[in-house]
Write a protein that holds these residues in place. Structure first.
Motif, mmCIF file in Angstrom:
data_model
loop_
_atom_site.group_PDB
_atom_site.id
_atom_site.type_symbol
_atom_site.label_atom_id
_atom_site.label_comp_id
_atom_site.label_asym_id
_atom_site.label_seq_id
_atom_site.Cartn_x
_atom_site.Cartn_y
_atom_site.Cartn_z
ATOM 1 N N GLY A 53 0.801 -1.210 0.000
ATOM 2 C CA GLY A 53 0.000 0.000 0.000
ATOM 3 C C GLY A 53 0.839 1.268 0.000
ATOM 4 O O GLY A 53 2.047 1.249 0.246
ATOM 5 N N ALA A 54 0.141 2.367 -0.291
ATOM 6 C CA ALA A 54 0.809 3.669 -0.302
ATOM 7 C C ALA A 54 1.256 4.061 1.103
ATOM 8 O O ALA A 54 0.661 3.650 2.105
ATOM 9 N N THR A 55 2.318 4.868 1.168
ATOM 10 C CA THR A 55 2.854 5.339 2.441
ATOM 11 C C THR A 55 2.790 6.857 2.489
ATOM 12 O O THR A 55 2.512 7.523 1.481
ATOM 13 N N ILE A 56 3.086 7.409 3.658
ATOM 14 C CA ILE A 56 3.153 8.864 3.800
ATOM 15 C C ILE A 56 4.234 9.437 2.883
ATOM 16 O O ILE A 56 4.082 10.527 2.318
ATOM 17 N N ASP A 60 4.980 8.408 -0.067
ATOM 18 C CA ASP A 60 4.387 8.511 -1.404
ATOM 19 C C ASP A 60 3.547 9.775 -1.529
ATOM 20 O O ASP A 60 3.566 10.464 -2.563
ATOM 21 N N ILE A 61 2.790 10.082 -0.464
ATOM 22 C CA ILE A 61 1.970 11.295 -0.472
ATOM 23 C C ILE A 61 2.870 12.530 -0.527
ATOM 24 O O ILE A 61 2.582 13.503 -1.238
ATOM 25 N N ALA A 120 -4.122 11.421 -0.543
ATOM 26 C CA ALA A 120 -4.244 10.186 0.244
ATOM 27 C C ALA A 120 -5.388 9.332 -0.291
ATOM 28 O O ALA A 120 -5.272 8.101 -0.398
ATOM 29 N N LEU A 129 -4.426 7.764 -3.697
ATOM 30 C CA LEU A 129 -3.459 6.683 -3.549
ATOM 31 C C LEU A 129 -3.990 5.514 -2.710
ATOM 32 O O LEU A 129 -3.274 4.549 -2.471
ATOM 33 N N TYR A 177 -4.525 5.469 0.404
ATOM 34 C CA TYR A 177 -3.641 5.355 1.577
ATOM 35 C C TYR A 177 -4.437 4.913 2.804
ATOM 36 O O TYR A 177 -5.529 5.406 3.079
ATOM 37 N N LYS A 178 -3.858 3.976 3.553
ATOM 38 C CA LYS A 178 -4.405 3.581 4.851
ATOM 39 C C LYS A 178 -3.290 3.654 5.866
ATOM 40 O O LYS A 178 -2.185 3.143 5.615
#
Length: 338
Positions: A2-5, A7-8, A42, A45, A47-48
């Motif tokens: 999953g996406a990460t901070i 990535d954001i 977020a 993407l 994001y969780k």
């Protein structure tokens, strides 16, 4: 993965620290444009947040533990659904433990649920009253709700019905139909709520100066099979015209026993159950029963527990839930028998 901070941060050009504060609800000092950009990215993407990292920050897991004695019982499954629906609507998960009426397993489940850092517990079992788990809950400052545990000395956080009242109500109704020879199917008194239904039955008979014959009382476990064997014993050894069965599952078994013996409901035998599980309405004939609001009991438990997690210093209220007599086709006046 999953996406990460990070990535954001790469997508927005905003620092990781700023993004973390915004996503954790601490970003009010940043501009609305920055907050919107972070939230939208977020979302884009998918994001969780990392569950365990978030727990370290908030000191909450957004999980509630629930212990029931038998999850396959329609009564408890409906209660669990009430709790789960409420919790899910408030972004909480439920960790459900089925103890199979084993007190040692219940104690173990409490320890495990505390180890997994649940935010609170809903306990729907009379067996656990004899254990020392409550001391652990108090020491760890974990809120908990007891379901139908009126005998516990704790004066808060107990959601219950008046089982004595329910037993009295069922018997009173059968007497109002002209029945004087009224049997009862009960259970062993480890399920003390059932014992109190028996006491209500006996008190009502005494009030109307009717005999409470020991031969009219039969015990079985709280299953269809238990009701079947208990009813067969009663119906082959007595001449009762009415029967109060202290839970609806046992009433299903009683129907089967009556069918095998050629006894017609309600022409030969009126039956009143207890609980009003979903099946009661669809039995043939539909079962007259004492309804307790099973779904609402679970829902109310979840509601009270979430309030307790948000206001830990406030006392959790007790709540007595209402009972209703639901009249269907399994009962009729004695003089209407054909």
């Amino acid at each position: 993965m999953g996406a990460t901070i990070r990535d954001i941060a790469e997508k927005t050009g905003v620092s990781i620290t700023t993004i973390s504060q915004i996503l954790n609800g601490k970003g009010s000092r940043f501009s609305e444009a920055t907050r919107n950009k972070v939230f939208q990215t977020a979302k884009d993407l998918a994001y969780k947040p990392n569950f365990f990292a978030k727990n370290m920050v908030t000191n909450r897991t957004n999980t509630i533990g629930m212990i029931v004695p038998e999850v396959t019982d329609p009564f408890f499954s409906q209660m669990v659904k009430g709790a789960e629906d409420y919790l899910n609507a408030h972004d909480y998960m439920i960790l459900l433990c089925n103890s199979s009426q084993d007190s040692a397993r219940e104690d173990l489940y409490v320890e495990e649920l505390l180890h997994r850092a649940v935010d609170g517990l809903i306990i729907a079992s009379p067996n656990i009253l004899a254990s020392n788990v409550f001391e652990q809950l108090e020491i760890r400052h974990k809120p908990y709700i007891l379901l139908d545990c009126k005998r516990h000395h704790r004066e808060e956080g107990n959601i219950f019905i008046d089982d004595y009242e329910g037993g009295y109500m069922a018997t009173e109704y059968l007497i109002s139909l002209g029945h004087t020879q009224i049997g009862i199917i009960t259970s062993d008194d480890s399920f003390y709520s059932v014992e109190e239904r028996l006491q209500g039955y006996l008190a009502c008979l005494e009030k109307h100066q009717l005999p409470g014959e020991s031969a009219w009382i039969s015990e079985g476990d709280q299953t269809m099979a238990g009701g079947y064997f208990a009813a067969k014993q009663l119906l082959t050894t007595t001449e009762i015209t009415a029967l109060f069965v202290t839970n609806d599952q046992m009433a299903v078994g009683a129907y089967r026993a009556a069918l095998e013996l050629g006894i017609h409901i309600p022409n030969d035998l009126s039956i009143v159950g207890f609980d009003d599980i979903e099946l009661a309405e669809y039995m043939a004939p539909a079962l007259t029963t004492i309804r307790q609001p099973i779904y609402d009991i679970g829902k109310t438990a979840a509601e009270y527990l979430l309030k307790a997690t948000q206001n830990p210093t406030e006392k959790i209220a007790n709540k007595k839930m209402p009972l209703d007599l639901i009249i269907r086709e399994s009962t009729q006046k004695l003089d209407a028998r054909r």
